[in-house]
Each structure stands twice: as structure tokens, then as C-alpha cells.
Write an enzyme that holds these catalytic residues in place. Structure first.
Site, mmCIF file in Angstrom:
data_model
loop_
_atom_site.group_PDB
_atom_site.id
_atom_site.type_symbol
_atom_site.label_atom_id
_atom_site.label_comp_id
_atom_site.label_asym_id
_atom_site.label_seq_id
_atom_site.Cartn_x
_atom_site.Cartn_y
_atom_site.Cartn_z
ATOM 1 C CG HIS A 155 -49.535 -51.938 11.798
ATOM 2 N ND1 HIS A 155 -50.867 -52.177 11.556
ATOM 3 C CD2 HIS A 155 -49.464 -50.753 12.444
ATOM 4 C CE1 HIS A 155 -51.564 -51.154 12.037
ATOM 5 N NE2 HIS A 155 -50.739 -50.280 12.580
ATOM 6 C CB SER A 208 -57.941 -43.775 18.748
ATOM 7 O OG SER A 208 -58.600 -44.562 17.771
ATOM 8 N N GLY A 236 -53.939 -42.040 12.091
ATOM 9 C CA GLY A 236 -54.717 -40.934 11.509
ATOM 10 C C GLY A 236 -54.199 -39.546 11.852
ATOM 11 C CD GLU A 276 -49.993 -49.539 16.474
ATOM 12 O OE1 GLU A 276 -50.042 -48.305 16.401
ATOM 13 O OE2 GLU A 276 -50.042 -50.265 15.474
ATOM 14 C CG ASN A 317 -48.296 -46.695 10.144
ATOM 15 O OD1 ASN A 317 -48.073 -46.546 8.944
ATOM 16 N ND2 ASN A 317 -48.812 -47.806 10.645
ATOM 17 C CD1 TRP A 318 -47.350 -40.389 8.117
ATOM 18 C CD2 TRP A 318 -46.825 -39.792 6.020
ATOM 19 N NE1 TRP A 318 -46.587 -39.246 8.182
ATOM 20 C CE2 TRP A 318 -46.254 -38.861 6.910
ATOM 21 C CE3 TRP A 318 -46.627 -39.615 4.642
ATOM 22 C CZ2 TRP A 318 -45.493 -37.764 6.471
ATOM 23 C CZ3 TRP A 318 -45.870 -38.526 4.198
ATOM 24 C CH2 TRP A 318 -45.310 -37.617 5.116
ATOM 25 C CE LYS A 319 -52.433 -47.184 10.513
ATOM 26 N NZ LYS A 319 -53.561 -47.715 11.269
ATOM 27 N N GLY A 365 -57.834 -46.745 14.680
ATOM 28 C CA GLY A 365 -58.725 -46.119 13.704
ATOM 29 C C GLY A 365 -60.187 -46.117 14.117
ATOM 30 C CD GLU A 393 -53.725 -50.979 9.767
ATOM 31 O OE1 GLU A 393 -52.870 -50.479 9.012
ATOM 32 O OE2 GLU A 393 -54.354 -50.323 10.628
HETATM 33 P P1 13P Z 1 -54.775 -44.704 14.537
HETATM 34 O O1 13P Z 1 -53.939 -43.694 15.274
HETATM 35 O O2 13P Z 1 -55.367 -44.161 13.267
HETATM 36 O O3 13P Z 1 -55.770 -45.345 15.440
HETATM 37 O O4 13P Z 1 -53.769 -45.858 14.061
HETATM 38 C C1 13P Z 1 -52.861 -46.373 14.952
HETATM 39 C C2 13P Z 1 -51.910 -47.206 14.198
HETATM 40 O O5 13P Z 1 -52.273 -48.262 13.674
HETATM 41 C C3 13P Z 1 -50.527 -46.746 14.062
HETATM 42 O O6 13P Z 1 -49.707 -47.736 13.556
#
Ligand code: 13P
Length: 253
Positions: free
Chosen positions: A98, A216, A238, A170, A9-11, A176, A100
Site C-alpha cells: 500500500h 476516494s 474511508g 491506487e 481497507n480499514w487502515k 483520502g 502508505e
Molecule cells: P480512500 O478510499 O479513503 O481514498 O482510501 C483508499 C485506500 O487507500 C484503500 O487502500
């Protein structure tokens, strides 16, 4: 046998040029190095999906995901992207719910259930996310909370449709933050959730459902996490922004 899946997931990261470089590096490495029984998915920003789909399409064990879609089919919804549009450019998966999106865009389980429906109607695979906050983890009832996200988001589905869904656990406190759930914590929750799926759809369907871990996850801890019996892969944030590291994660099974 459940599918093993690693999704990146590149966000909201990367310029077009950077995205093209990252995608083409990942595609080459996956072709050369990753076992064909591992499905590798990239989820770039929506703007790049059309271009990057052409990179992933020729590789049998690769897919391309949108990070979100509208819960509406079409019409006057300025700024939104529909599931049928995504389907029309060859998108294979859509990340739904997600944390977020739940947190910053107030997406409710009700809306997420509509998104899951529309993604399935358009023949794509929803990657349905769930997970508890740090506050919830430190209190009681977080297992039940995460289970309720599944109940409200996907338990309206028929067995046939449910069989097409991928789940991603998650924990918000691990996203993150560099703070990963221990492999034991991931296994404990995944096993609990699989039991929850079994209580609704039966053991056979629960045993066929891929449950990914996210939070993470990196090339150092992936092997340990993926070795857990109920962890079927990862949703990577990330660490998916670096081709070498992401590919190494996909090689960690
Ligand atoms: P990180 O791997 O940066 O913690 O993010 C996880 C994530 O939200 C994947 O959707």
C-alpha cells in the site's frame, strides 16, 4: 471471467467493539444483498483478525485480509507478524505495498517482492498495490512508473503463481483526498497495466487478473468506475468504515 472484488481497507481505525459491530453488519448485509459472484473482503487492523475471521468465514463470498505482513518467515523481528501466523488464523488475503507502507515505512519493491512470495508460499492471496503520486501524474512517465512497480514487485513470479495475485491501482493523489480518478483515467491506467501484464504473461493470464481501483471510491461513484471494462472492483478506504456504504459499493457492479 475475472473475479469481481470489493475490499475494505480499514487502515488504523476502530476500537475492538466498533470493529465487531462493523464486521457483523457487513457480514449480514453481504449475505442478504450482495450477488454471490462478488467477493467481499475486509481488512481490519491485525489485532482484530482472529475475532473477525469467525464472522467472515461462514460466508462463501467473503474473505479477510491483513493490511501487511513481514517479509521474514519467523524469528527475532520484534513487533512483526508473519504470513504463516496470518494463515494459521484463517486469513485469506494480504494487502502488500500500500502506498502508505511504501511512503511512511519505506517499503521497497525488493521487500515487497519478498512479501508477495511469502504470502503465496502460505497459500494466501496477495493484493498488490501500485500507483503514482500527484507530482508524477502532473509530469511525464507515470504510466511507466506504475508499470515498473509491477515489474519489480510481481514479475519474478511463475505464471502459475502470478495467476493467484490481485492488483490494486491506487493513485496516491486520490487516496483520502475526495479527489477520485475519473472513470476514464482509471480505465486508461487499468488497460495500460493489463497490457503490461500481457507482455510478460500473455493475454490469457492478463485477462484473468483482477485489477481493483482505489482512491476516494464511494457509493456514489462506484457504479461508474466499476462499469469500466478493465476495472474489476475496488479497494476502499474511508467508505469501508460504514457498513451501509461499503455494502452499497459491493452492490455497484
Ligand atoms: P480512500 O478510499 O479513503 O481514498 O482510501 C483508499 C485506500 O487507500 C484503500 O487502500
Amino acid at each position: 471471467m475475472r473475479k469481481k472484488i470489493v475490499a475494505g481497507n480499514w487502515k488504523m481505525n476502530k476500537s475492538m467493539d466498533e470493529a465487531m459491530i462493523l464486521a457483523s453488519e457487513v457480514v449480514h448485509m453481504v449475505k442478504d444483498e450482495v450477488n454471490s459472484d462478488v467477493q467481499v473482503i475486509i481488512a481490519p487492523p491485525a489485532l482484530y483478525l482472529t475475532t473477525l475471521q469467525k464472522h467472515t468465514e461462514p460466508v462463501a463470498n467473503m474473505g479477510i485480509a491483513a493490511q501487511n505482513c513481514s517479509n521474514k518467515a519467523s524469528g527475532a523481528y520484534t513487533g512483526e507478524i508473519s504470513a504463516s501466523m496470518l494463515k494459521s488464523i484463517g486469513v485469506t488475503h494480504v494487502i502488500i505495498g500500500h502506498s502508505e507502507r511504501r511512503q511512511y515505512f519505506n517499503e521497497s519493491n525488493e521487500q515487497l517482492a519478498e512479501k508477495v512470495n511469502i504470502v503465496l508460499e502460505n497459500g494466501m492471496t496477495p493484493i498488490f498495490c501500485c500507483g503514482e503520486s500527484l507530482e508524477q501524474r502532473q509530469g511525464e512517465g507515470f504510466f511507466e512508473f506504475v508499470a515498473s512497480q509491477l515489474t519489480e514487485g510481481i514479475f519474478h513470479l511463475s505464471s502459475e503463481d502470478f495467476g493467484k495475485v490481485v492488483i490494486a491501482y491506487e493513485p496516491i493523489w486520490a487516496i483520502g483526498t475526495g479527489l477520485t480518478a475519473s472513470s476514464a483515467q482509471a480505465q486508461e491506467m487499468h488497460a495500460y497495466l493489463r497490457g503490461h501484464l500481457a507482455s510478460k504473461y500473455g493475454q490469457a493470464i492478463a485477462d484473468e487478473t483482477s485489477i481493483l481501483y482505489g482512491g476516494s471510491c464511494n457509493e456514489k461513484n462506484a457504479e461508474e468506475i466499476f462499469s469500466q471494462p478493465d476495472v474489476d472492483g475496488g479497494l476502499i478506504g474511508g467508505a469501508s468504515l460504514k457498513s451501509r456504504e461499503f455494502t452499497n459499493i459491493a452492490k455497484s457492479f
